[in-house]
Design an enzyme around this catalytic site. Sequence first.
Site, PDB file in Angstrom:
ATOM      1  N   SER A  38       0.863  -1.194   0.000  1.00 20.35           N
ATOM      2  CA  SER A  38       0.000   0.000   0.000  1.00 20.35           C
ATOM      3  C   SER A  38       0.893   1.236   0.000  1.00 20.35           C
ATOM      4  O   SER A  38       2.098   1.148   0.277  1.00 20.35           O
ATOM      5  CB  SER A  38      -0.858  -0.034   1.270  1.00 20.35           C
ATOM      6  OG  SER A  38      -1.405   1.230   1.565  1.00 20.35           O
ATOM      7  N   TYR A  61      -3.805  -0.741   9.975  1.00 20.01           N
ATOM      8  CA  TYR A  61      -3.590  -0.913   8.529  1.00 20.01           C
ATOM      9  C   TYR A  61      -2.177  -0.467   8.162  1.00 20.01           C
ATOM     10  O   TYR A  61      -1.456  -1.170   7.450  1.00 20.01           O
ATOM     11  CB  TYR A  61      -4.643  -0.114   7.756  1.00 20.01           C
ATOM     12  CG  TYR A  61      -4.616  -0.352   6.263  1.00 20.01           C
ATOM     13  CD1 TYR A  61      -5.231  -1.474   5.705  1.00 20.01           C
ATOM     14  CD2 TYR A  61      -3.973   0.536   5.404  1.00 20.01           C
ATOM     15  CE1 TYR A  61      -5.211  -1.694   4.344  1.00 20.01           C
ATOM     16  CE2 TYR A  61      -3.951   0.317   4.028  1.00 20.01           C
ATOM     17  CZ  TYR A  61      -4.574  -0.798   3.508  1.00 20.01           C
ATOM     18  OH  TYR A  61      -4.549  -1.025   2.146  1.00 20.01           O
TER      19      TYR A  61
HETATM   20  P1  NAP Z   1     -11.905  -5.009  -1.320  1.00 19.80           P
HETATM   21  O1  NAP Z   1     -12.714  -4.758  -2.547  1.00 19.80           O
HETATM   22  O2  NAP Z   1     -12.474  -4.695   0.027  1.00 19.80           O
HETATM   23  O3  NAP Z   1     -11.361  -6.494  -1.377  1.00 19.80           O
HETATM   24  C1  NAP Z   1     -10.739  -7.103  -0.279  1.00 19.80           C
HETATM   25  C2  NAP Z   1     -10.670  -8.583  -0.532  1.00 19.80           C
HETATM   26  O4  NAP Z   1     -10.099  -9.243   0.605  1.00 19.80           O
HETATM   27  C3  NAP Z   1     -12.056  -9.179  -0.749  1.00 19.80           C
HETATM   28  O5  NAP Z   1     -11.974 -10.214  -1.678  1.00 19.80           O
HETATM   29  C4  NAP Z   1     -12.360  -9.724   0.623  1.00 19.80           C
HETATM   30  O6  NAP Z   1     -13.339 -10.723   0.632  1.00 19.80           O
HETATM   31  C5  NAP Z   1     -11.003 -10.271   0.992  1.00 19.80           C
HETATM   32  N1  NAP Z   1     -10.942 -10.548   2.418  1.00 19.80           N
HETATM   33  C6  NAP Z   1     -11.028  -9.667   3.434  1.00 19.80           C
HETATM   34  N2  NAP Z   1     -10.989 -10.319   4.602  1.00 19.80           N
HETATM   35  C7  NAP Z   1     -10.881 -11.641   4.313  1.00 19.80           C
HETATM   36  C8  NAP Z   1     -10.826 -12.818   5.092  1.00 19.80           C
HETATM   37  N3  NAP Z   1     -10.893 -12.795   6.431  1.00 19.80           N
HETATM   38  N4  NAP Z   1     -10.700 -13.997   4.451  1.00 19.80           N
HETATM   39  C9  NAP Z   1     -10.661 -14.062   3.120  1.00 19.80           C
HETATM   40  N5  NAP Z   1     -10.732 -12.984   2.327  1.00 19.80           N
HETATM   41  C10 NAP Z   1     -10.842 -11.790   2.918  1.00 19.80           C
HETATM   42  O7  NAP Z   1     -10.596  -4.135  -1.380  1.00 19.80           O
HETATM   43  P2  NAP Z   1      -9.445  -3.981  -2.471  1.00 19.80           P
HETATM   44  O8  NAP Z   1      -9.220  -2.542  -2.628  1.00 19.80           O
HETATM   45  O9  NAP Z   1      -9.689  -4.815  -3.667  1.00 19.80           O
HETATM   46  O10 NAP Z   1      -8.237  -4.555  -1.608  1.00 19.80           O
HETATM   47  C11 NAP Z   1      -7.419  -5.624  -2.014  1.00 19.80           C
HETATM   48  C12 NAP Z   1      -6.049  -5.450  -1.370  1.00 19.80           C
HETATM   49  O11 NAP Z   1      -5.454  -4.256  -1.890  1.00 19.80           O
HETATM   50  C13 NAP Z   1      -6.078  -5.290   0.140  1.00 19.80           C
HETATM   51  O12 NAP Z   1      -4.966  -5.949   0.710  1.00 19.80           O
HETATM   52  C14 NAP Z   1      -5.947  -3.790   0.319  1.00 19.80           C
HETATM   53  O13 NAP Z   1      -5.409  -3.445   1.550  1.00 19.80           O
HETATM   54  C15 NAP Z   1      -5.004  -3.465  -0.829  1.00 19.80           C
HETATM   55  N6  NAP Z   1      -4.983  -2.064  -1.247  1.00 19.80           N
HETATM   56  C16 NAP Z   1      -6.081  -1.467  -1.787  1.00 19.80           C
HETATM   57  C17 NAP Z   1      -5.980  -0.139  -2.192  1.00 19.80           C
HETATM   58  C18 NAP Z   1      -7.125   0.607  -2.813  1.00 19.80           C
HETATM   59  O14 NAP Z   1      -6.979   1.805  -3.084  1.00 19.80           O
HETATM   60  N7  NAP Z   1      -8.238  -0.009  -3.103  1.00 19.80           N
HETATM   61  C19 NAP Z   1      -4.784   0.558  -2.047  1.00 19.80           C
HETATM   62  C20 NAP Z   1      -3.699  -0.094  -1.485  1.00 19.80           C
HETATM   63  C21 NAP Z   1      -3.806  -1.407  -1.105  1.00 19.80           C
HETATM   64  P3  NAP Z   1     -14.886 -10.329   0.900  1.00 19.80           P
HETATM   65  O15 NAP Z   1     -15.393  -9.664  -0.359  1.00 19.80           O
HETATM   66  O16 NAP Z   1     -15.517 -11.623   1.174  1.00 19.80           O
HETATM   67  O17 NAP Z   1     -14.892  -9.374   2.057  1.00 19.80           O
END
Ligand code: NAP
Length: 251
Positions: A143, A156
């Site tokens: 991140s 986080y």
């Molecule tokens: P998201 O749409 O909220 O997706 C998160 C994913 O993680 C979902 O598939 C969720 O499953 C899964 N997850 C969460 N808790 C879990 C658990 N206990 N067991 C299994 N799966 C779990 O968010 P995203 O933005 O795509 O995030 C993906 C990654 O990118 C994360 O690590 C996040 O920190 C990182 N990230 C995102 C951004 C951004 O701007 N979006 C920036 C930097 C880093 P469910 O749908 O079932 O909850």
Amino acid sequence: MGNPFDLSGRAAIVTGANTGLGQALAVALAQAGADIVAVGRSAMDETQGLVAAAGRRCHAIKADLSTIAPVSAIVEETLATFGRLDILVNNAGIIRRADAVDFTEEDWDAVIDTNLKSVFFLCQAAGCHMLAQGAGKIINIASMLSFQGGIRVPSYTASKSGVAGLTRLLANEWAGRGVNVNAIAPGYFATNNTAALQADETRNRAILERIPAGRWGQPADLGGAAVFLASRASDYVHGHILAVDGGWLAR
Ligand code: NAP
């Protein structure tokens, strides 16, 4: 030598592959030729359809990564299904927001357990297999808060700073044994994870003003970085945290 970005015949585990960045990462790897094991706690139907449309196989594994209980079974089921494991993408993650003075132990533990502890033990389980075969690619999703402090997200920031450190540590131990461990640090991407920020007009404007590219990232913007780090093209890249951020860190 062929296309150095080709992933034909490889098998990749992607956690949190049902939505957002994880789904886009799974689809990008499939479009480059890999079969996908989509791991998560929600249904993977949409991702399975997208991977099938790319002409690859997608096997779904139901697993809650808030504990490390499912970790070894995920690797075993991957090997039983596809007979191989070449790529691990640790994408599943959560965020909890509150002022540091009010932050609860529950919000601390939930985020650290999912974003850091499960990531390490999945690296360990997949890494053991990859070290034995002398080849493998691990990509952790970091991140901007692997580099910066952030605000109101203490667990986080700790978890994603930890992911960056862990990526470097594992690279130090495994680079000489054929296993590449790297990370992708997404900037601000439009997903569920950032829905609250996108909906807050003031924060949204401030974020957009700071991004040189002038827009939120779209999940597909991560695909090229993932294919690169999963492929032969990155064989000499170890312990790197690749920012895909529209220029955010350059500001
Ligand atoms: P998201 O749409 O909220 O997706 C998160 C994913 O993680 C979902 O598939 C969720 O499953 C899964 N997850 C969460 N808790 C879990 C658990 N206990 N067991 C299994 N799966 C779990 O968010 P995203 O933005 O795509 O995030 C993906 C990654 O990118 C994360 O690590 C996040 O920190 C990182 N990230 C995102 C951004 C951004 O701007 N979006 C920036 C930097 C880093 P469910 O749908 O079932 O909850």
